[in-house]
Structures are given as structure tokens and as C-alpha cells.
Enzyme design. Structure first.
Site, PDB file in Angstrom:
ATOM      1  N   GLU A 264      18.424  -1.546   6.895  1.00  0.00           N
ATOM      2  CA  GLU A 264      19.290  -2.617   6.408  1.00  0.00           C
ATOM      3  C   GLU A 264      18.593  -3.967   6.534  1.00  0.00           C
ATOM      4  O   GLU A 264      17.819  -4.197   7.473  1.00  0.00           O
ATOM      5  CB  GLU A 264      20.600  -2.629   7.207  1.00  0.00           C
ATOM      6  CG  GLU A 264      21.382  -1.340   7.036  1.00  0.00           C
ATOM      7  CD  GLU A 264      22.492  -1.145   8.044  1.00  0.00           C
ATOM      8  OE1 GLU A 264      23.433  -0.396   7.753  1.00  0.00           O
ATOM      9  OE2 GLU A 264      22.405  -1.733   9.142  1.00  0.00           O
TER      10      GLU A 264
ATOM     11  N   GLU B 143      28.798   2.480   0.815  1.00  0.00           N
ATOM     12  CA  GLU B 143      28.535   3.522   1.800  1.00  0.00           C
ATOM     13  C   GLU B 143      29.583   3.425   2.901  1.00  0.00           C
ATOM     14  O   GLU B 143      30.172   2.366   3.119  1.00  0.00           O
ATOM     15  CB  GLU B 143      27.159   3.330   2.463  1.00  0.00           C
ATOM     16  CG  GLU B 143      26.034   4.104   1.861  1.00  0.00           C
ATOM     17  CD  GLU B 143      24.731   3.917   2.631  1.00  0.00           C
ATOM     18  OE1 GLU B 143      24.785   3.578   3.830  1.00  0.00           O
ATOM     19  OE2 GLU B 143      23.680   4.107   2.032  1.00  0.00           O
TER      20      GLU B 143
ATOM     21  N   GLU C 135       0.823  -1.208   0.000  1.00  0.00           N
ATOM     22  CA  GLU C 135       0.000   0.000   0.000  1.00  0.00           C
ATOM     23  C   GLU C 135       0.857   1.258   0.000  1.00  0.00           C
ATOM     24  O   GLU C 135       0.549   2.240  -0.695  1.00  0.00           O
ATOM     25  CB  GLU C 135      -0.917  -0.003   1.226  1.00  0.00           C
ATOM     26  CG  GLU C 135      -1.997  -1.078   1.168  1.00  0.00           C
ATOM     27  CD  GLU C 135      -2.790  -1.178   2.450  1.00  0.00           C
ATOM     28  OE1 GLU C 135      -3.732  -2.000   2.507  1.00  0.00           O
ATOM     29  OE2 GLU C 135      -2.480  -0.429   3.412  1.00  0.00           O
TER      30      GLU C 135
END
EC number: 3.2.1.2
Length: 542
Positions: free
Chosen positions: A190, A389, A162
Site C-alpha cells: 500500500e 477490497e 530493473e
């Protein structure tokens, strides 16, 4: 005398360099490499100042801004009651700056993890949908964690569907702005369990705690075991137990002993538990990827990705190797990445700024560089889009930027996302030293260096590697980097690799057999300094 020559090339000469054919150590930065910056966690209040900072990022070569789209903000008023007004304004400002945008569907809580400086819990109404024992996590200590929905709660997928559907509907007009979408797979965005949580008494570099102690978790574990063995007789034979009913199946009753006794590594029970524990994450990833592709592909047609955490601090612990990874849910990386491939998802992996011998990691059996290269090689083998990252929200030294750049440029990463924008500007909105290091180190500013080695013995097996470390003589064993060379038609071995400008390197060449054992080495404690520009030559003999 054997001779080894090293030709250091400027960027203008890189077209004539000899290139390695080994994909994890590419000879040139990927042509589609992109630099991203992670936006502040909290809400923007000064839009003019925010835009000025984004413009500076754009002018310095940053490609896109990555932003948490907090579920607790957009659907906080009730089920299917969405308010996208804040993020619509946000998208307009990003677009006007010239940057592209990478929204993260952040179905996790902000608050309680490293670097969190805000508090956005999950929508409060969600906890009325079922028992918290089915929806949340519970650790070995009994701590109940509600920062993300548990992967075994089946109704979660419908809620995410949704959310994704509403986002696609409301931002369809921004499809030229959005270049990638990331899915939150669990705590801190994560794909993992909340095993290392400060509120549960965890402190670095402790193992963390298994998260399999709610009734929902136990029920799912029993379901998986019953599905595998079908009968208690087969189960008891495999485990060496005398269980009389399926409800006697339990997660480990002592986490530390589970690891230190070797049960986690060698028993069939330990293997079955760990396979289920990671398997629940894999099932969760498959489900959210399916609904994300359903809702996003036809509208945006951009890559969709998820993040794996760099859990590096117990890798070499002699009493419980990899126990932090296992507690987090990372039991078999190959199998985990197979699921990424099946689900057509890109990967972002963390801790690229760390080296195996950094002072921060040294006492704790930590090997972040080894872990990063392991994940990179597995992703490259599978053809998975790979992005990086930093693990900590601030890289405040040149060493960390160099570590990140060298991994990104040599292991086929398509992009790097810097955490976090907050540290790139001072109170007056001017660039900080971190901003300058980001621009200079993580832009495409490495120096391609060609290595050639002669008189190598018969190279049966894996082949010849350049191996060594950076920055300090005498600290390269074990090696911090390892790049494979390619054999030329003349029998010599060569390779061109991108190394950080103005850095000291120490290296040697090694020959490995089919089992990965070193059978020959060439050179010992040899070093040179990589120039920023120009052409140089260094040679030595042994």
C-alpha cells in the site's frame, strides 16, 4: 397528505427504471464491473489442487486472480539476477483455468502485517547498496522498519525499473492473460508509511507512529523546507522560531503532543511537516508510475494501479481527529488522488466490508463507510478507475459482504478484489460458506430500487438525498448511506439505486443547502425489506 412511492423492480425491468445522473451513485452496476480474488500469499505446492480451485472460481463468475510477485523471490540471488521460473509456471496454471491474471509487483516484505502467513523479506543484498538510515523507516520510538524501501531513497526507482523491465521481457508472451498490473507503493503493498506495525508495539485502535526519524528522512524534510522558504529568516517568521541553521529543523519530538496540542492541525510548522510527509509518498508514486508505464505500456497496454489503505479508526477522535491517517501519510486525500490522476494510475481502496456502526468499530471513533465514500467521490470526480477490497483477510459474515456489494454497485467501482482465496475452500478443496457469499453478494445480484419523492420545497443548493442505514431500525443517525436524487421535469425527485437483496433498510429524504446543511427532511424511521425477485410497491404518507 404528502405521498412517497417506492417501486421495487426486478432485473428484467431495470431498463424502464429512472436513473440518477449523479455519478457516485450510479443506477446500475458498471457494465465492465469485474470480480477478482486475491491468491494465497505463499508459494503453491499442489498445482493440481490449485488449478481445480481456480476453475471453480472461473465457473462462479470470478474474472481474474490477483497475485503477489515477490521481489525477494525473483531477485533474491543478487542484483539483476532474476529467476522467474516459479511465476512462469504459475501463469501457465492460471491461464489453463480460464481466469485472467493481475500480477502485483510486490517490492515489500511479506510478514508482520495483518493476515500475513508467510515470510518473504526484501532481497538481502539490497541493504548493501547504502546506509540503512537512508533506505529504511524509523518511528518515534526508534524502531527501524525494513519491510519496504523509504520513498526518499532515490536509488530505489532504479531497482524497481530493473524489476519491471525484466518482468515485461519474461512475460511478454502472456499479454493476453494479464489484464492489469499493480505496483507496491510501500508496506503491505500500500502507498503509506509503516505507522501501524505490531513489531513496534502498535495495537488497534491506537494512532500508530510517525516514520520520519532516520537521517535520510530528516535530510529530505530539511531539503523540502529549504526549498519552500529559501532563507532562515523567512522560515523563522512563518514558524515563529529562532533557528540558526537548517540542521535544527526536526520532525515532531512528541507525536501524541503534536496532535493533542493542535500543532498538527493549526500551526504552520505542522502544516509544512504534514505536507512534506505526504508529499514524499506522492513523489514516490510519481516515480514508480513513470518507470512502470515505460516498461509495461508498450508490452501489455493494460491499466496500472496502486493501493491506498483504509485507515479509519481515528477519524472522529475528539482529541486527535484523523491522527491515524496523518501518521500513515494521508493528510490531504484530494491532493493524493490528484497525483494518481497525473500518474495515470488506477486506485484500489480497502475496508469496503466495514460499516460505520459495526461492533468492531463502534468504540473507536471509526468511520470506514464515510471514508470509503469520500475516496470514491474524489476518484469519480477525477475520472480515476476505482476498485475495492476488504481490509481484513476474511469476511466471515453476510453483513460484510452486503456492505461491500452496496458500495461497489452504487459508487462507480469498476471491480472488487476479495481477500483471500485461502478462505474460499476447505481442506478437501470444496467451496466454503465464504465462497458462496462472495458469489451471491459480489456478483451482479443486487436489486435496483426506484425512489420518488413529491412536494419538495424549493431545492436551492446541493439538492435532495436519500439517506439512511441497513439492517436495524433506529440506528441510522448518522447516515450510513447517502445517494443523490435527480429532479424530474414534473418537479419530483427520483433515483434508482442497487441495494442488497433480502435486506432491511431504513431511510428518509433530506434537502441540503449549498453548505451541506439539512434544511428539510421527509420521513422518519421508515423501513422496508428488499425482495430478491419480482415487483413490489411500498407507500406511506406523512
Amino acid at each position: 397528505m404528502r405521498k412517497i412511492s417506492y417501486t421495487i423492480l426486478a432485473f428484467m425491468l431495470c431498463l424502464v427504471a429512472l436513473f440518477s445522473s449523479y455519478s457516485p451513485a450510479q443506477a446500475e452496476v458498471k457494465s465492465d464491473y469485474k470480480l477478482y480474488v486475491m491468491a494465497p500469499l505463499g508459494e503453491v505446492t499442489d498445482w493440481d489442487s490449485f488449478k481445480k480451485q481456480l476453475v471453480q472460481l472461473k465457473e462462479s463468475g470470478v474474472y481474474a486472480l490477483t497475485t503477489d510477485v515477490w521481489w525477494g523471490l525473483v531477485e533474491g540471488n543478487g542484483d539483476n539476477q532474476f529467476d522467474w521460473s516459479y511465476y512462469k509456471k504459475y501463469a501457465e496454471v492460471v491461464e489453463s483455468s480460464g481466469l485472467k491474471w493481475v500480477p502485483i509487483m510486490s517490492t515489500h516484505q511479506c510478514g508482520g502485517n495483518v493476515g500475513d502467513d508467510c515470510n518473504y523479506p526484501l532481497p538481502t543484498w539490497i541493504w548493501d547498496e547504502d546506509s540503512v538510515e537512508n533506505m529504511a523507516f524509523k518511528s518515534e520510538s526508534g524502531y527501524l522498519n525494513k519491510e519496504a524501501l523509504a520513498p526518499w531513497w532515490d536509488e530505489a526507482t532504479g531497482q524497481y525499473n530493473e524489476l519491471y523491465k525484466s518482468f515485461a521481457k519474461n512475460f511478454a508472451d502472456k499479454k493476453s492473460l494479464i489484464v492489469k498490473i499493480y505496483l507496491s507503493g510501500g508496506p503491505a503493498g500500500e502507498l503509506r508509511y509503516p505507522s501501524y506495525q505490531f513489531a513496534d508495539g502498535w495495537d488497534y485502535p491506537e494512532r500508530g507512529q510517525l516514520q520520519a526519524y532516520t537521517e535520510g528522512a530528516k535530510k529530505d524534510f530539511r531539503r523540502a523546507i529549504k526549498e519552500k522558504y529559501a532563507t532562515l529568516k523567512k522560515l523563522n517568521t512563518a514558524w515563529g522560531t529562532k533557528l540558526k541553521n537548517w540542521n535544527q529543523i526536526q520532525p515532531p519530538n512528541n507525536g501524541d503532543e503534536f496532535f493533542t496540542s493542535g500543532e498538527a492541525y493549526s500551526s504552520q510548522y505542522g502544516k509544512d511537516f504534514m505536507e512534506w510527509y505526504q508529499g514524499a509518498l506522492e513523489d514516490h508514486l510519481q516515480k514508480i508510475a513513470k518507470v512502470a508505464h515505460k516498461q509495461f505500456d508498450s508490452t501489455f497496454n493494460v491499466p496500472i494501479g496502486a493501493k491506498i489503505s483504509g485507515v479509519h479508526w481515528k477519524m472522529n477522535d475528539p482529541e486527535m481527529p484523523h491522527a491515524a491517517e496523518y501518521s500513515t501519510g494521508y493528510y490531504n486525500y484530494s491532493q493524493l488522488l490528484d497525483q494518481f490522476k497525473k500518474s495515470d494510475l488506477a486506485i484500489t481502496f480497502t475496508c469496503l466490508e466495514m460499516g460505520d456502526h459495526d461492533a468492531y468499530n463502534a468504540p473507536y471513533y471509526s468511520a470506514p463507510r464515510k471514508l470509503v465514500t469520500q475516496i470514491a467521490n474524489l476518484a469519480n470526480e477525477r475520472g480515476i478507475s476505482l476498485n475495492g477490497e476488504n481490509a481484513l483477510p476474511l469476511i466471515n459474515n453476510e453483513w460484510g459482504f452486503d456492505n461491500s456489494a452496496e458500495v461497489v454497485f452504487n459508487y462507480n467501482f469498476e471491480g472488487f478484489t476479495l481477500l483471500r482465496m485461502t478462505y474460499l475452500f476447505n481442506d478437501e478443496g470444496n467451496p466454503t460458506n465464504e465462497f458462496n457469499m462472495m458469489r451471491d453478494k459480489l456478483g451482479v445480484k443486487s436489486v435496483p430500487v426506484t425512489f420518488t419523492v413529491n412536494n419538495v420545497p424549493s431545492a436551492a443548493g446541493q439538492g435532495v438525498y436519500l439517506t439512511g442505514a441497513r439492517g436495524e431500525i433506529g440506528r441510522w443517525n448518522p447516515a450510513e448511506y447517502e445517494y443523490k436524487l435527480t429532479q424530474n421535469s414534473d418537479g419530483n425527485w427520483s433515483g434508482t439505486f442497487n441495494l442488497g437483496a433480502d435486506r432491511l433498510y431504513e431511510f428518509k429524504f433530506v434537502l441540503k443547502d449549498a453548505n451541506g446543511n439539512i434544511t428539510w427532511q421527509h420521513g422518519d424511521n421508515n423501513s422496508y425489506h428488499t425482495p430478491s425477485t419480482g415487483v413490489g410497491e411500498y407507500s406511506s404518507s406523512w
